[in-house]
Design an enzyme around this catalytic site. Structure first.
Site, PDB file in Angstrom:
ATOM      1  N   HIS A  69      46.699 -41.415  93.225  1.00 37.33           N
ATOM      2  CA  HIS A  69      46.226 -40.714  92.033  1.00 37.33           C
ATOM      3  C   HIS A  69      46.727 -39.275  92.055  1.00 37.33           C
ATOM      4  CE1 HIS A  69      42.603 -43.664  91.345  1.00 37.33           C
ATOM      5  NE2 HIS A  69      43.771 -44.263  91.349  1.00 37.33           N
ATOM      6  N   GLU A  71      45.286 -36.332  92.297  1.00 41.47           N
ATOM      7  CA  GLU A  71      44.787 -35.420  93.327  1.00 41.47           C
ATOM      8  C   GLU A  71      45.511 -35.630  94.655  1.00 41.47           C
ATOM      9  OE1 GLU A  71      41.128 -36.659  90.807  1.00 41.47           O
ATOM     10  OE2 GLU A  71      43.115 -37.429  91.332  1.00 41.47           O
ATOM     11  N   CYS A  97      37.850 -39.661  91.083  1.00 34.46           N
ATOM     12  CA  CYS A  97      37.159 -40.937  91.298  1.00 34.46           C
ATOM     13  C   CYS A  97      36.344 -40.893  92.583  1.00 34.46           C
ATOM     14  CB  CYS A  97      38.160 -42.096  91.325  1.00 34.46           C
ATOM     15  SG  CYS A  97      39.353 -42.041  92.678  1.00 34.46           S
ATOM     16  N   GLU A 313      52.972 -55.129  66.228  1.00 32.66           N
ATOM     17  CA  GLU A 313      54.177 -55.255  65.403  1.00 32.66           C
ATOM     18  C   GLU A 313      54.183 -56.676  64.852  1.00 32.66           C
ATOM     19  OE1 GLU A 313      57.958 -53.740  66.482  1.00 32.66           O
ATOM     20  OE2 GLU A 313      57.147 -52.313  67.955  1.00 32.66           O
ATOM     21  N   GLY A 315      53.670 -59.311  61.009  1.00 35.58           N
ATOM     22  CA  GLY A 315      53.943 -59.443  59.588  1.00 35.58           C
ATOM     23  C   GLY A 315      52.735 -59.083  58.742  1.00 35.58           C
TER      24      GLY A 315
END
Length: 385
Positions: A69, A71, A97, A313, A315
């Site tokens: 992470h 940190e 966390c 994405e 129709g």
């Protein structure tokens, strides 16, 4: 890897307080942007560590899933430069966390390193953290300040916050249309209404998502891959197909590239299901009304699969169904300076009789991309969670 932060986030954030943030937190926010295409389903987080004089000792951002992470990366960066961080301040864009997930707790690492103060933008909405990280830091005698950069951090992680709080992903519908709102000619031809520049930008927005969602009509008509090709990306988003009767061809281009492919169906067809799964797809039956797939249940299932942002994405029929079900949070619209006349529209919504029945949107940004116009519009009030 190009940092896509400027193109994909700052379009929301024009005239915000980013420039007024203290330099360390501004640096942490920009660092978090470096995780934009990288770390899903984890939140995009940046961290900057400074000494008592305000000089930077180390910086970092969240890595790919299972990696360190922000940190930890900042602590490692400081150590690699020979800096002692005891008594230093850590600026981080999300609450550190406090639980064991794919990695160890960042709180413990900050405490062990001797950090004296933590300035965090916003609390982590994950119930496994949600204030517990701040409590652990304070219990260890570390001063905690919360608030600077909260708007930017939340915006950058809008899908993560949505999944944690609403239990559904943030859903963004992409549309490429002519100035008169047509997405295809009467004969179905749609390639290409917008420019190369707009298409590359659309691929960048695909890349920031966790999953691209389409319908079987688009699969059968276009046989598109719907992957990210026009920008560099460290990962490909999952692909989701709404296919009520399991009509997806076994030789469809969707299978190219080895991505996770989820096909949601309404009608049972065990033979086709087996054949599709041999090709690597995961078939899920979620029947809804009228022999169609239950679209809300799809989003809930995707959230359980750790999908933060869905990029639609599709129709006009599926677009209309998603909008009418109230499942779209945001629209990403590319308008070309062309008039087409007759043709397919953005969505099949049916007629309304009062303007008060219209879906109310808020424009978040408008930008020129080559000859085209990009509009980001959000459903009014949808982000109030």
């Amino acid at each position: 890897m190009q940092n896509r932060y400027d193109g994909l986030l700052v379009c929301y954030q024009r005239n915000t307080v980013l420039e007024t943030l203290q330099a360390p937190m501004s640096g942490a926010v920009h660092g978090a942007g470096s995780s934009l295409l990288l770390c899903a389903p984890n939140p995009r987080v940046g961290c900057v560590i400074t000494n008592t004089s305000g000089n930077m000792l180390g910086s970092g951002h969240t890595q790919a899933t299972g990696g360190p992470h922000a940190e930890i990366m900042a602590l490692r960066d400081a150590a690699s430069q020979g800096h002692d961080v005891a008594g230093a301040t850590a600026y981080v864009t999300l609450e550190p966390c406090s639980h064991h997930g794919r990695t160890g707790p960042c709180c413990d690492a900050l405490i062990a390193a001797g950090i004296k103060k933590v300035v965090a933008s916003i609390a982590d909405p994950n119930p496994l953290v949600s204030g517990q990280g701040f409590a652990r830091l304070r219990a260890a005698g570390i001063e905690v300040e919360v608030g600077p950069g909260a708007q930017e951090s939340r915006e950058l992680n809008i899908g993560f916050f949505s999944r944690m709080i609403r239990k559904t992903p943030w859903v963004r519908m992409k549309v490429a249309a002519s100035l008169d709102g047509k997405t295809a000619l009467v004969n179905g031809v749609s390639q290409w209404i917008t420019s190369d520049t707009a298409r590359a930008d659309g691929h960048a927005w695909r890349a920031r998502s966790c999953a691209v969602l389409t319908g079987i009509g688009t699969v059968l008509q276009d046989n598109s891959r719907l992957d990210v090709r026009l920008v560099d990306t460290p990962r490909q988003p999952h692909l989701v197909v709404i296919d009520s009767r399991l009509e997806t061809p076994l030789d469809a281009h969707l299978f190219i590239g080895g991505r996770s492919l989820y096909i949601y169906a309404a009608e049972q067809n065990d033979a086709k299901k087996t054949a599709l799964e041999k090709r690597g797809a995961t078939v899920i039956y979620l029947p809804g009304a009228g022999g169609k797939v239950d679209l809300r249940a799809v989003l809930q299932d995707l959230a359980r699969r750790e999908v933060n942002e869905v990029h639609v994405e599709a129709g006009h029929k599926l677009n209309g169904s998603l909008i009418q079900a109230g499942l779209i949070d945001e629209f990403l619209v590319y308008l070309a300076p062309k008039l087409i006349g007759e043709g397919a529209g953005v969505a099949s919504l049916g007629p309304i009789t009062e303007l008060s029945q219209a879906l109310e949107l808020e424009f978040r940004s408008t930008d020129r991309l080559g000859p085209d116009l990009r509009i980001v519009a959000r459903v009014r009030g949808r982000d109030l969670f």
